[in-house]
Design an enzyme around this catalytic site. Structure first.
Site, short mmCIF file in Angstrom:
data_model
loop_
_atom_site.label_atom_id
_atom_site.label_comp_id
_atom_site.label_asym_id
_atom_site.label_seq_id
_atom_site.Cartn_x
_atom_site.Cartn_y
_atom_site.Cartn_z
CB THR A 199 -1.04 0.20 1.25
OG1 THR A 199 -1.62 -1.30 1.30
CG2 THR A 199 -1.72 1.17 1.59
CB THR A 249 0.64 0.28 5.88
OG1 THR A 249 0.60 -0.67 4.94
CG2 THR A 249 1.97 0.91 5.96
N GLY A 250 -1.58 -1.91 6.86
CA GLY A 250 -1.26 -2.66 7.68
C GLY A 250 -2.16 -3.26 7.35
N1 ASP Z 1 -4.43 -1.73 4.87
C1 ASP Z 1 -4.90 -2.70 3.15
C2 ASP Z 1 -5.61 -2.88 3.64
O1 ASP Z 1 -6.45 -3.37 4.30
C3 ASP Z 1 -3.40 -2.87 2.98
C4 ASP Z 1 -2.06 -2.57 3.53
O2 ASP Z 1 -1.45 -1.71 3.77
O3 ASP Z 1 -1.30 -3.52 2.63
O4 ASP Z 1 -6.49 -2.87 2.28
#
Ligand code: ASP
Length: 332
Positions: A199, A249-250
Site C-alpha cells: 500500500t 498501512t497494515g
Molecule cells: N491497509 C491495506 C488494507 O487493509 C493493506 C496494506 O496496507 O497492506 O486494505
C-alpha cells in the site's frame, strides 16, 4: 518623530507577519507499505528498484512543495508514480481478489479544510488517488464505491482502463500460493504476507502551513465479497487536520476498529502529544495489543515526521525542508 517611529515599527511588524507563511518549512513523507520485509528475502536488484521508486516519488512531491504548490497537490504527485509502478500494491501491480481481479481503494484529506474524498473497490481507474480527489472536489460526497465509483471517475474525465492493466504475474503467483495454502488449511506464511503489502501513502506540509494526507491500495490478496480495508476509510487509513496528517498501512480490519489515523491526530489535538508520542502510542500500544500489524507515517504542523511500525519492515522515506531525501526499508 514618535508617531513616525510607531508607523515604521507597525509596518515592519506587518511585513514580518505577512512574510511568515512563506517561511514555513515544507515537508513530505511517504510509505510503500509495511509487512514482512527482511534483508534475506530481497535481492539487491529488487531493493535498489524499491529505493529508486520511493526516491522518485519523494522528488515528485517535493518539487510541488518547493515550487510553492499545495500539500494536496504534493501528496497526489507523490502517490501517482507509486500507483504507476508495479512494485507496489496500488494501481498497477495491486494484489488480487479471490477471482483474480484488481479492486482498488484510495482516499485523500485536506487538513486545512477537513475536506475528504475516497473511492473503494474500483476496477477501471488507472490512478485511484485522482478519483478520490475528484470525489472530494467535484461531488457532495466523501466516499463512492464499486461500479458507481468507476462510473463517476469516467464522468470526470478519467479514462477507464481494462482490469488487465493492473495485473502482474507476481501478484497472480501470490494469489495461487495463498489459495493453495488455504485449501490445505496451512497458515499464511511470511512470503504471502510480504506479497500482500505494498500500500502507498503520503503526508505533506506546504509553505502556507497546510497539511494533507493520501493513501492508495489494492487491499489484501484473495479478498472476497467486496472486502474494503482501512485505506479509503477517513479516520482509519487516512486523516489530516490543521496540526496532523496520517497515512496508514497494515491489516485494515485492525486500523478500522481503532480509527488509527484519527486516534493519532486526536492524541495530538486533545492530549497535546508530540507526533512521535502519539503515533507510537497508537501503533505500539493499541494496534499491537489488538494483534494488528502495520505502521503509519504521521506529520505535525511543523513538518516533524514519525514513522512507527510493528512489522519487520516498512518502505518509507522523507524529504526535509532543504530537499534532502532519505529512504528506509528495514527496522534497523
Ligand atoms: N491497509 C491495506 C488494507 O487493509 C493493506 C496494506 O496496507 O497492506 O486494505
Amino acid at each position: 518623530m514618535r508617531p513616525l517611529l510607531g508607523l515604521a515599527l507597525a509596518l515592519a511588524l506587518s511585513v514580518a507577519a505577512s512574510a511568515q507563511p512563506s517561511e514555513t518549512p515544507v515537508a513530505l513523507a511517504i510509505h510503500g507499505g509495511a509487512g514482512v520485509i527482511e534483508r534475506g528475502s530481497m535481492t539487491p536488484e529488487l531493493e535498489a528498484a524499491y529505493r529508486q521508486a520511493i526516491e522518485d516519488a519523494l522528488r515528485a512531491g517535493y518539487a510541488v512543495l518547493a515550487g510553492g504548490g499545495s500539500a494536496l497537490d504534493a501528496v497526489v504527485a507523490a502517490v501517482l508514480p507509486l500507483e504507476d509502478s508495479d512494485l507496489f500494491n496500488a494501481g498497477r501491480g495491486a494484489v488480487l481478489t479471490a477471482e483474480g481481479a484488481a479492486e482498488l481503494d484510495a482516499s485523500i484529506m485536506d487538513g486545512a479544510t477537513l475536506d475528504a474524498g475516497a473511492i473503494a473497490g474500483v476496477r477501471h481507474v488507472r490512478n485511484p488517488i485522482r478519483a478520490a480527489r475528484y470525489v472530494m472536489e467535484r461531488s457532495p460526497h466523501v466516499m463512492l464505491a464499486g461500479t458507481g465509483a468507476d462510473t463517476f471517475a469516467e464522468a470526470q474525465g478519467l479514462e477507464p482502463v481494462e482490469n488487465a492493466y493492473f495485473l502482474t504475474e507476481r501478484r497472480r503467483e501470490a494469489l495461487r500460493r495463498v489459495q493453495e495454502r488455504e485449501r490445505s488449511s496451512q497458515p499464511t506464511g511470511a512470503r504471502e504476507a510480504h506479497e500482500r503489502m505494498g500500500t502507498v501513502g503520503a503526508v505533506a506540509l506546504d509553505r502556507q502551513g497546510r497539511l494533507a494526507a493520501a493513501t492508495s491500495t489494492g487491499g489484501t490478496t484473495n479478498k472476497r465479497f467486496g472486502r474494503v480495508g482501512d485505506s479509503p476509510v477517513i479516520g482509519a487509513g487516512t486523516y489530516a487536520d490543521a496540526g496532523c496528517a496520517v497515512s496508514a498501512t497494515g491489516t485494515g480490519e485492525y486500523f478500522i476498529r481503532l480509527a488509527v489515523a484519527y486516534a493519532i491526530c486526536a492524541r495530538m489535538r486533545y492530549l497535546n502529544d508530540p507526533v512521535h508520542a502519539a503515533a507510537a502510542a497508537v501503533v505500539h500500544g493499541d494496534l499491537t495489543a489488538l494483534g494488528g500489524d502495520g505502521g503509519v507515517i504521521a506529520m505535525d504542523g511543523a513538518g516533524r515526521v514519525a514513522m512507527p511500525f510493528n512489522t519487520p519492515g516498512m518502505f518509507r522515506g522523507q524529504v526535509d525542508a532543504d530537499g534532502n531525501v532519505s529512504v528506509e526499508i528495514y527496522r534497523d
